[in-house]
Scaffold this motif. Structure first.
Motif, PDB file in Angstrom:
ATOM      1  N   ASN A   6      46.294  27.841  30.332  1.00 42.73           N
ATOM      2  CA  ASN A   6      47.564  28.274  31.080  1.00 42.73           C
ATOM      3  C   ASN A   6      48.712  27.452  30.750  1.00 42.73           C
ATOM      4  O   ASN A   6      49.512  26.878  31.452  1.00 42.73           O
ATOM      5  N   ILE A   7      48.959  26.802  29.396  1.00 41.09           N
ATOM      6  CA  ILE A   7      49.877  25.998  28.924  1.00 41.09           C
ATOM      7  C   ILE A   7      50.272  26.564  27.541  1.00 41.09           C
ATOM      8  O   ILE A   7      49.565  26.923  26.591  1.00 41.09           O
ATOM      9  N   GLU A   8      51.581  26.619  27.393  1.00 38.90           N
ATOM     10  CA  GLU A   8      52.194  26.797  26.084  1.00 38.90           C
ATOM     11  C   GLU A   8      53.293  26.006  25.753  1.00 38.90           C
ATOM     12  O   GLU A   8      54.134  25.445  26.721  1.00 38.90           O
ATOM     13  N   TYR A   9      53.334  25.378  24.389  1.00 37.11           N
ATOM     14  CA  TYR A   9      54.364  24.466  24.111  1.00 37.11           C
ATOM     15  C   TYR A   9      55.319  25.096  22.869  1.00 37.11           C
ATOM     16  O   TYR A   9      54.836  25.970  22.076  1.00 37.11           O
ATOM     17  N   LYS A  10      56.643  24.989  23.389  1.00 36.16           N
ATOM     18  CA  LYS A  10      57.512  25.667  22.482  1.00 36.16           C
ATOM     19  C   LYS A  10      58.814  24.435  22.132  1.00 36.16           C
ATOM     20  O   LYS A  10      59.008  23.862  22.932  1.00 36.16           O
ATOM     21  N   GLN A  11      59.398  24.784  20.851  1.00 30.89           N
ATOM     22  CA  GLN A  11      60.188  23.573  20.350  1.00 30.89           C
ATOM     23  C   GLN A  11      61.592  23.800  20.860  1.00 30.89           C
ATOM     24  O   GLN A  11      62.378  22.819  21.228  1.00 30.89           O
ATOM     25  N   SER A  12      61.801  25.270  21.129  1.00 33.91           N
ATOM     26  CA  SER A  12      63.172  25.636  21.652  1.00 33.91           C
ATOM     27  C   SER A  12      63.034  26.727  22.453  1.00 33.91           C
ATOM     28  O   SER A  12      62.233  27.582  22.330  1.00 33.91           O
ATOM     29  N   TRP A  13      64.115  27.123  23.201  1.00 32.57           N
ATOM     30  CA  TRP A  13      63.808  28.382  24.020  1.00 32.57           C
ATOM     31  C   TRP A  13      64.266  29.682  23.357  1.00 32.57           C
ATOM     32  O   TRP A  13      65.476  29.585  22.758  1.00 32.57           O
ATOM     33  N   HIS A  14      63.564  30.749  23.590  1.00 30.56           N
ATOM     34  CA  HIS A  14      64.110  32.088  23.209  1.00 30.56           C
ATOM     35  C   HIS A  14      63.778  32.926  24.187  1.00 30.56           C
ATOM     36  O   HIS A  14      62.832  32.912  25.130  1.00 30.56           O
ATOM     37  N   GLY A  35      60.368  22.199  24.057  1.00 33.05           N
ATOM     38  CA  GLY A  35      60.865  20.980  23.538  1.00 33.05           C
ATOM     39  C   GLY A  35      59.930  20.048  23.300  1.00 33.05           C
ATOM     40  O   GLY A  35      59.693  18.927  23.097  1.00 33.05           O
ATOM     41  N   LYS A  36      58.615  20.559  22.907  1.00 28.10           N
ATOM     42  CA  LYS A  36      57.342  20.135  22.555  1.00 28.10           C
ATOM     43  C   LYS A  36      56.873  20.946  21.347  1.00 28.10           C
ATOM     44  O   LYS A  36      56.956  22.026  21.451  1.00 28.10           O
ATOM     45  N   ASP A  37      56.180  20.299  20.452  1.00 26.32           N
ATOM     46  CA  ASP A  37      55.543  21.095  19.352  1.00 26.32           C
ATOM     47  C   ASP A  37      54.117  21.312  19.859  1.00 26.32           C
ATOM     48  O   ASP A  37      53.661  20.999  20.937  1.00 26.32           O
ATOM     49  N   ASP A  38      53.376  21.882  18.805  1.00 25.28           N
ATOM     50  CA  ASP A  38      51.815  22.223  19.393  1.00 25.28           C
ATOM     51  C   ASP A  38      51.063  21.162  19.578  1.00 25.28           C
ATOM     52  O   ASP A  38      49.843  21.473  20.193  1.00 25.28           O
ATOM     53  N   ASN A  39      51.394  20.052  19.101  1.00 27.72           N
ATOM     54  CA  ASN A  39      50.485  19.078  19.493  1.00 27.72           C
ATOM     55  C   ASN A  39      51.021  18.306  20.803  1.00 27.72           C
ATOM     56  O   ASN A  39      50.431  17.359  20.893  1.00 27.72           O
ATOM     57  N   ALA A  40      51.801  18.662  21.525  1.00 31.93           N
ATOM     58  CA  ALA A  40      52.617  18.225  22.855  1.00 31.93           C
ATOM     59  C   ALA A  40      53.341  16.996  22.508  1.00 31.93           C
ATOM     60  O   ALA A  40      53.644  16.433  23.248  1.00 31.93           O
TER      61      ALA A  40
END
Length: 441
Positions: A6-14, A35-40
């Protein structure tokens, strides 16, 4: 920390991430970090001030729901947290529905969308009334068959045995205000296919692979009729050696156990998605599989089917009537019964998979097939050697060397593993030219 269910990390908004928010809202809720990469790790969001205004507005305009949007700072870098709560009503993005399943987002369409919308309304597919059907569409013979079976099982109160069909159906929750439910049509209809086109069962006899179909049959009718008709058809035309299907629960070594096949078929008929494709049975030289539309209910995994697990029927009314008729057990024991009966018959463990939007169980006729031997961990030479012995009765060390172009030491090591480690072959004679290997008895 890696992404969780139930958590997703995205570097920028789309804007495409609105679909993820929709998926969380329709499932169990969740959090998206922008604002977080795949490794949080925080990678900073330069336009965070604008996004703090834009994201809530986009969510409200696209879906009509609210989300909690929080701004966080770490070592001078900013990231945004979007918290979505689960909703009890179905949520869509521009008319499309998404659902978070495991760690993936899937769009719901067709049968799965229909099932989802019903579930959100507090109904299951089989609980909906069928306005087109009347008691004239009910097969009285199938009802009598059910009553005999339920009396034998002792699961229907005695005072229900003398009731009229409308009275009985009311007790079984198969009607609402006198109107038949879909469950009644599936269980006891004269022609369920008139109302739901894919209620039939397809049976195919295949050669070496799925493209090599030799012949096929189709069985139609209600669940009570289909159960016996399909078993009879398998016996009559598809299985090489017949099994005593008429209520005889005997185990035959080297053949598929009666209880396992019956349980597999019941599992498919009771738990299938009736708005999807028909049940499909594939019979091969060395295995048989039964596939039904509809993946496992949320919370159940393939691993949990191998141990006692909670019962979560897709069609609870159909399942309850099948239980009262003595056809199935409750408490999620069906798959365990299939595994146990195969074990008792000394057959390989059945294979269970979710595939093509449905669920499939495969029984294997014996352990001495290329597929099963490879699963055991034999190398390719050993697999071919066991099949050679199966065909020719025995193999010597010299045969092994010649067949595979290996040294005596390699042949000895492979054959020793087949006898000591895998217990598939046994050595006859101690040493010398007269020594050979046969299948373990």
């Amino acid at each position: 920390m890696p992404e969780q269910q139930n958590i997703e990390y995205k570097q920028s908004w789309h804007d495409d991430y609105l679909k993820w928010i929709c998926g969380f809202a329709n499932a169990n809720g969740g959090v998206i970090y922008i604002g977080k990469d795949d490794n949080a790790n925080v990678v900073n969001v330069p336009d965070y001030k604008k996004l703090m205004d834009d994201i809530p507005n986009k969510v409200r305009n696209a879906m009509g729901i609210t989300v909690e949007v929080n701004l966080h700072e770490e070592n001078g870098d900013y990231f945004i947290e979007i918290i979505t709560q689960p909703y009890s009503v179905p949520i869509s993005v521009r008319g499309r529905y998404y659902y978070r399943s495991g760690s993936t987002k899937q769009e719901l369409t067709g049968a799965s969308l229909n099932e989802f919308l019903l579930k959100k309304s507090g109904k299951t597919w089989d609980d909906v009334t069928e306005q087109r059907a009347s008691f004239d569409d009910i097969d009285e013979k199938a009802v009598k068959t059910f009553l005999v079976a339920s009396e034998n099982a002792g699961r229907l109160p005695e005072n229900n045995q003398g009731l009229s069909i409308p009275e009985l159906f009311e007790k079984l929750r198969l009607t609402e205000n006198g109107q038949l439910k879909r469950a009644a049509v599936i269980l006891f209809g004269k022609d369920p296919g008139k109302f739901y086109p894919s209620t039939f069962v397809k049976i195919g006899r295949f050669g070496k692979d799925d493209t090599d179909i030799i012949f096929q049959e189709v069985e139609e009718g209600n669940l009570i009729v289909l159960l016996q008709a399909v078993l009879n058809q398998l016996n009559h035309k598809f299985l090489i050696r017949t099994i005593g299907f008429e209520g005889v629960h005997r185990i035959e070594k080297g053949e598929y156990p009666y209880a396992a096949i019956r349980e597999m078929l019941l599992n498919a008929l009771v738990h299938r998605n009736y708005m999807g494709a028909p049940v499909q049975i594939r019979v091969y030289d060395d295995k048989i599989s039964i596939w039904n539309e509809g993946t496992l209910p949320e919370g159940l995994t393939l691993a949990s089917l191998k141990r006692p697990h909670s019962s979560r029927p897709r069609n609870p009314i159909i399942a309850d009537v099948a239980f009262k008729g003595g056809y199935i057990d409750t408490w999620g024991r069906g798959t365990i019964k299939i595994i146990d009966t195969c074990k008792a018959a000394e057959l390989p463990e059945p294979e269970m998979q979710e595939i093509d939007g449905g669920f499939i169980i495969t029984l294997f006729k014996n352990t001495l097939t290329e597929e099963q031997l490879t699963k055991l961990g034999l190398n390719s030479r050993q697999v071919k050697a066991v099949l050679y012995v199966k065909e020719n009765g025995k193999i010597t060390n010299a045969d092994y060397q010649k067949l595979f172009g290996v040294s005596k030491a390699t042949a000895t090591r492979d054959l020793t593993e087949l006898t000591d480690k895998f217990d598939l072959l046994e050595k006859v004679g101690q040493t010398g030219a007269g020594t050979f290997y046969t299948l373990t008895k």
